[in-house]
Design an enzyme around this catalytic site. Structure first.
Site, PDB file in Angstrom:
ATOM      1  N   THR A 179     -11.458  -6.412  -1.553  1.00 34.47           N
ATOM      2  CA  THR A 179     -11.568  -4.994  -1.212  1.00 34.47           C
ATOM      3  C   THR A 179     -10.868  -4.676   0.095  1.00 34.47           C
ATOM      4  O   THR A 179     -10.751  -5.532   0.972  1.00 34.47           O
ATOM      5  CB  THR A 179     -13.054  -4.586  -1.097  1.00 34.47           C
ATOM      6  OG1 THR A 179     -13.139  -3.174  -0.851  1.00 34.47           O
ATOM      7  CG2 THR A 179     -13.747  -5.316   0.044  1.00 34.47           C
ATOM      8  N   HIS A 180     -10.405  -3.424   0.204  1.00 33.97           N
ATOM      9  CA  HIS A 180      -9.888  -2.896   1.468  1.00 33.97           C
ATOM     10  C   HIS A 180     -10.894  -1.938   2.101  1.00 33.97           C
ATOM     11  O   HIS A 180     -10.589  -1.316   3.120  1.00 33.97           O
ATOM     12  CB  HIS A 180      -8.572  -2.147   1.238  1.00 33.97           C
ATOM     13  CG  HIS A 180      -7.474  -3.004   0.675  1.00 33.97           C
ATOM     14  ND1 HIS A 180      -7.237  -4.290   1.101  1.00 33.97           N
ATOM     15  CD2 HIS A 180      -6.544  -2.744  -0.288  1.00 33.97           C
ATOM     16  CE1 HIS A 180      -6.214  -4.791   0.421  1.00 33.97           C
ATOM     17  NE2 HIS A 180      -5.778  -3.878  -0.410  1.00 33.97           N
ATOM     18  N   PHE A 226       4.185  -7.487  -4.798  1.00 31.34           N
ATOM     19  CA  PHE A 226       3.122  -7.721  -3.824  1.00 31.34           C
ATOM     20  C   PHE A 226       3.553  -8.778  -2.805  1.00 31.34           C
ATOM     21  O   PHE A 226       2.907  -8.963  -1.787  1.00 31.34           O
ATOM     22  CB  PHE A 226       1.845  -8.182  -4.538  1.00 31.34           C
ATOM     23  CG  PHE A 226       1.179  -7.081  -5.310  1.00 31.34           C
ATOM     24  CD1 PHE A 226       0.567  -6.022  -4.646  1.00 31.34           C
ATOM     25  CD2 PHE A 226       1.151  -7.085  -6.692  1.00 31.34           C
ATOM     26  CE1 PHE A 226      -0.059  -5.002  -5.351  1.00 31.34           C
ATOM     27  CE2 PHE A 226       0.533  -6.073  -7.399  1.00 31.34           C
ATOM     28  CZ  PHE A 226      -0.075  -5.017  -6.732  1.00 31.34           C
TER      29      PHE A 226
END
Length: 321
Positions: A127-128, A280
């Protein structure tokens, strides 16, 4: 109707328009986000929302049921989440085998409560989001968390290139100088990196029993085997020295970039614009920021960053050893 307006309409239903925050600058470059709990976030496409409201979907994450052996990688964007996720999956499985899924299939702000609960064990989420937006059970069940950080200048450069290549309407059309202004302010998805770090520091201090391993992107580059061993030890695994070396070798940046291009299952939503180098994994170097910042821009960045982070205790590596 312009292509930009058309792209906006792809994600902007009438209800969502009412809560959207226009973060674009005077040149029209920037982001359309929604704000929740003091943080700007991307407006998810309708396929992800499934008829729900963005704020309600993010709120649902707080109520997600977790398992005692769940693990969460926490990081600001472009600080090494993909890399660490792949390392951990190998360590936990005990095999040198790359994940075919992309890490977004385990990203809490992509899959929300229902998606989180549907993931089979063993589960390594990422998660960010700040701790305050994660499931309540993270603190209640003392879920093991990994916090990976990267020097802010390289993170800024990487985030710029990432967003520049993204599919509309999530892409960034301004130049690097404009983006740096947004990066140092709150006017972008996930807010400023400085605020993310300060919030993480404050929120984890309020949960002293939460098991957290702090890692630095630069240390993983310079001392990959040591970092893999540290991760294994924190997970309570009995990985051999040889296996840790094998994992570090298999997860070198060069190999991970090739895996991303050749092996990964494509996500349901289109991420990259046609004709871009969208990936990415771009360079993964320490100090690439020197190719992007002028001396004056670097000094201005330092002045603003250091003022915000004064007395925080965070120290970063800005150049290779």
């Amino acid at each position: 109707m312009s292509s930009s307006q058309s792209s906006e309409n792809d994600v902007m239903t009438p209800d969502i328009r009412e809560i959207a925050s226009d973060l674009r600058n005077s040149k029209g470059h920037g982001f359309l986000c929604f704000e929740h709990d003091g943080l700007y976030l991307f407006i998810p496409p309708p396929a992800m929302l499934k008829g729900g409201h963005p704020a309600d979907k993010v709120k649902s994450i707080r109520e997600a049921e977790l398992k005692d052996d769940d693990i969460i990688i926490c990081a600001y964007p472009k600080c090494g989440t993909h890399w660490l996720w792949e390392i951990m999956e190998m360590l936990i499985s005990g095999t040198i085998k790359y994940q075919k899924d992309v890490k977004e299939t385990r990203m809490m702000e992509f899959i929300f409560k229902d998606g989180i609960e549907a993931v089979p064990s063993p589960r390594v989420f990422n998660t960010h989001l700040p701790l305050r937006m994660l499931p309540r059970q993270v603190v209640e069940k003392k879920i093991k968390c990994f916090h990976i950080m990267r020097n802010p200048k390289d993170a800024c450069v990487s985030f710029f290139n990432h967003l520049r290549d993204m599919e509309k309407p999530y892409n960034y059309e301004g130049d690097f100088v404009e983006f740096t202004e947004a990066f140092l302010s709150e006017k972008m998805p996930f807010g400023s990196y400085s605020n993310y770090l300060l919030a993480w520091q404050k929120e984890t201090a309020a949960a002293p029993d939460l098991p957290v391993l702090n890692l630095f992107y630069e240390d993983m580059k310079i001392h990959p085997v040591k970092c893999v061993k540290d991760v294994s030890r924190f997970l309570g695994l009995s990985s051999t020295d040889q296996f840790c070396e094998d994992v570090a070798n298999a997860c070198s940046f060069k190999k991970m970039k090739k895996v991303d291009q050749e092996m990964k299952t494509k996500p349901d939503m289109k991420i990259w614009q046609d004709g871009t180098e969208g990936t990415f994994y771009r360079k993964g170097e320490i100090g690439d920021w020197k190719n992007w910042f002028t001396v004056a821009e670097s000094e201005r960045f330092d002045h603003i960053w250091n003022k915000k982070m004064k007395d925080s205790g965070f120290e970063f590596t800005y150049a290779p050893a």
